[in-house]
Write an enzyme that holds these catalytic residues in place. Structure first.
Site, PDB file in Angstrom:
ATOM      1  N   SER A 296       0.854  -1.187   0.000  1.00 23.76           N
ATOM      2  CA  SER A 296       0.000   0.000   0.000  1.00 23.76           C
ATOM      3  C   SER A 296       0.885   1.230   0.000  1.00 23.76           C
ATOM      4  CB  SER A 296      -0.874   0.006   1.260  1.00 23.76           C
ATOM      5  OG  SER A 296      -1.560   1.232   1.377  1.00 23.76           O
TER       6      SER A 296
ATOM      7  N   TYR B  48      -2.330  -0.345  10.721  1.00 23.41           N
ATOM      8  CA  TYR B  48      -2.350  -0.658   9.285  1.00 23.41           C
ATOM      9  C   TYR B  48      -1.032  -0.240   8.641  1.00 23.41           C
ATOM     10  CZ  TYR B  48      -4.080  -0.991   4.448  1.00 23.41           C
ATOM     11  OH  TYR B  48      -4.253  -1.313   3.118  1.00 23.41           O
TER      12      TYR B  48
HETATM   13  P1  NDP Z   1     -11.774  -5.621   0.114  1.00 23.55           P
HETATM   14  O1  NDP Z   1     -12.232  -5.436   1.528  1.00 23.55           O
HETATM   15  O2  NDP Z   1     -12.737  -5.341  -0.980  1.00 23.55           O
HETATM   16  O3  NDP Z   1     -11.173  -7.082  -0.075  1.00 23.55           O
HETATM   17  C1  NDP Z   1     -10.450  -7.727   0.927  1.00 23.55           C
HETATM   18  C2  NDP Z   1     -10.399  -9.194   0.590  1.00 23.55           C
HETATM   19  O4  NDP Z   1      -9.590  -9.857   1.589  1.00 23.55           O
HETATM   20  C3  NDP Z   1     -11.769  -9.848   0.604  1.00 23.55           C
HETATM   21  O5  NDP Z   1     -11.877 -10.701  -0.501  1.00 23.55           O
HETATM   22  C4  NDP Z   1     -11.773 -10.638   1.894  1.00 23.55           C
HETATM   23  O6  NDP Z   1     -12.537 -11.839   1.724  1.00 23.55           O
HETATM   24  C5  NDP Z   1     -10.301 -10.976   2.031  1.00 23.55           C
HETATM   25  N1  NDP Z   1      -9.944 -11.326   3.405  1.00 23.55           N
HETATM   26  C6  NDP Z   1      -9.904 -10.520   4.489  1.00 23.55           C
HETATM   27  N2  NDP Z   1      -9.590 -11.230   5.579  1.00 23.55           N
HETATM   28  C7  NDP Z   1      -9.432 -12.510   5.169  1.00 23.55           C
HETATM   29  C8  NDP Z   1      -9.109 -13.720   5.820  1.00 23.55           C
HETATM   30  N3  NDP Z   1      -8.876 -13.768   7.146  1.00 23.55           N
HETATM   31  N4  NDP Z   1      -9.033 -14.862   5.087  1.00 23.55           N
HETATM   32  C9  NDP Z   1      -9.277 -14.843   3.752  1.00 23.55           C
HETATM   33  N5  NDP Z   1      -9.569 -13.724   3.076  1.00 23.55           N
HETATM   34  C10 NDP Z   1      -9.658 -12.578   3.784  1.00 23.55           C
HETATM   35  O7  NDP Z   1     -10.510  -4.659  -0.006  1.00 23.55           O
HETATM   36  P2  NDP Z   1      -9.409  -4.432  -1.154  1.00 23.55           P
HETATM   37  O8  NDP Z   1      -9.739  -5.151  -2.397  1.00 23.55           O
HETATM   38  O9  NDP Z   1      -9.184  -2.975  -1.193  1.00 23.55           O
HETATM   39  O10 NDP Z   1      -8.141  -5.082  -0.442  1.00 23.55           O
HETATM   40  C11 NDP Z   1      -7.248  -5.973  -1.085  1.00 23.55           C
HETATM   41  C12 NDP Z   1      -5.831  -5.616  -0.667  1.00 23.55           C
HETATM   42  O11 NDP Z   1      -5.499  -4.323  -1.186  1.00 23.55           O
HETATM   43  C13 NDP Z   1      -5.587  -5.535   0.839  1.00 23.55           C
HETATM   44  O12 NDP Z   1      -4.359  -6.161   1.155  1.00 23.55           O
HETATM   45  C14 NDP Z   1      -5.503  -4.047   1.094  1.00 23.55           C
HETATM   46  O13 NDP Z   1      -4.735  -3.744   2.230  1.00 23.55           O
HETATM   47  C15 NDP Z   1      -4.846  -3.580  -0.192  1.00 23.55           C
HETATM   48  N6  NDP Z   1      -4.980  -2.150  -0.486  1.00 23.55           N
HETATM   49  C16 NDP Z   1      -6.191  -1.586  -0.732  1.00 23.55           C
HETATM   50  C17 NDP Z   1      -6.285  -0.220  -0.968  1.00 23.55           C
HETATM   51  C18 NDP Z   1      -7.595   0.462  -1.195  1.00 23.55           C
HETATM   52  O14 NDP Z   1      -7.641   1.706  -1.221  1.00 23.55           O
HETATM   53  N7  NDP Z   1      -8.694  -0.259  -1.356  1.00 23.55           N
HETATM   54  C19 NDP Z   1      -5.094   0.641  -1.011  1.00 23.55           C
HETATM   55  C20 NDP Z   1      -3.856  -0.079  -0.779  1.00 23.55           C
HETATM   56  C21 NDP Z   1      -3.823  -1.411  -0.527  1.00 23.55           C
HETATM   57  P3  NDP Z   1     -13.532 -12.491   2.807  1.00 23.55           P
HETATM   58  O15 NDP Z   1     -14.073 -11.374   3.646  1.00 23.55           O
HETATM   59  O16 NDP Z   1     -14.554 -13.177   1.956  1.00 23.55           O
HETATM   60  O17 NDP Z   1     -12.681 -13.451   3.567  1.00 23.55           O
END
Ligand code: NDP
Length: 241
Positions: A134, A147
């Protein structure tokens, strides 16, 4: 067996992970998609996709899913460590369970799941791991202490893993997004912190869409194996912080 190799994506049930699944499927790859919610992964309707309803912190479950997918599609050539959560808060007011969970999911699971694929990749002398960091792994923001800590750790570990695997011909790449419109804010309770984040995002005309990040991951992966896009920082042009 399909001609293109297996791609594994964690956190594929929404946001960046789901977009990445669509992009690699469109490029012709068989997939293993991992998240706790099965229904949204099934709703993607992608062909040649093994779906695993698993918590990324459950290494045994991830390992079993990986074995099933490799049996069906052959060895994994790309692992995208994307699953993550962000819970913004002043530390004094933060739920300790969310402190633990952010490190467990964003950092510990990323390393332990990499351990599942690295020996095979090293043996084959090829393979790629993409860790989703990030912009919060490069600079500090208010109410981001935990975070920020997890993402700084992801950046450090990605660079360490990259060095460790260079001589094996295995690529370890960092993709560090700026603001993207996803479900990521779901773990930050309503109030001033959430309002401040949303106000800034609105002031810059909104975040990127998940497909923008998926495109960056695909471009990095599709380089020849000897070319390593070590670090891609991808943010809205209008984001100045
Ligand atoms: P979302 O919340 O849309 O997606 C997060 C995903 O992670 C979901 O599919 C969720 O699936 C999964 N997840 C969370 N916890 C678990 C777990 N314990 N086991 C399995 N899966 C898990 O957010 P983003 O798409 O934005 O996030 C994706 C990545 O991008 C993250 O690492 C985030 O830190 C990073 N990021 C995002 C930014 C943004 O602005 N959106 C900026 C910079 C980085 P489920 O709940 O079904 O398990």
């Amino acid at each position: 067996m399909t001609s293109l190799p297996l791609v594994v994506i964690t956190g594929a049930s929404s946001g960046i992970g789901a977009a990445t699944a669509r992009a690699f499927s469109a490029a012709g790859h068989p997939l293993l998609l991992i998240a706790r919610r099965l229904a949204p992964m099934a709703a993607l309707g992608l062909p040649e996709a093994e779906l695993a309803e698993a918590d990324v912190t459950d290494t045994a479950a991830v390992s079993a899913a990986l074995a099933r997918a490799e049996e069906r599609f052959g060895p994994v050539d790309l692992l995208v460590n994307n699953a993550g959560l962000m819970a913004l808060s002043a530390v004094a007011e933060q739920d300790p369970a969310l402190v633990q969970e952010q490190f467990d999911v964003n950092c510990v699971a990323l390393v332990k799941n990499s351990q599942l694929v690295l020996p095979g990749m090293q043996q084959r002398g090829r393979g790629t791991i993409v860790n989703i960091g990030s912009i919060a792994g490069k600079q500090l923001y208010d109410n981001h202490v935990v975070y920020n800590g997890t993402k700084y750790a992801v950046h450090a570990m990605t660079e360490g893993l990259r060095r460790e695997n260079a001589a094996h011909g295995v690529r370890v790449l960092l993709v560090a997004p700026g603001m993207v419109d996803t479900g990521l804010l779901g773990n930050t309770g309503e109030g001033d912190v959430l309002d401040g984040y949303n106000d800034y995002k609105k002031s810059i005309g909104g975040g990127l869409v998940p497909d923008d990040i998926a495109a960056a991951i695909l471009i990095a992966y599709q380089q020849p194996q000897h070319v390593s896009f070590r670090e891609i920082v991808v943010a809205p042009t209008s984001q100045d912080a």
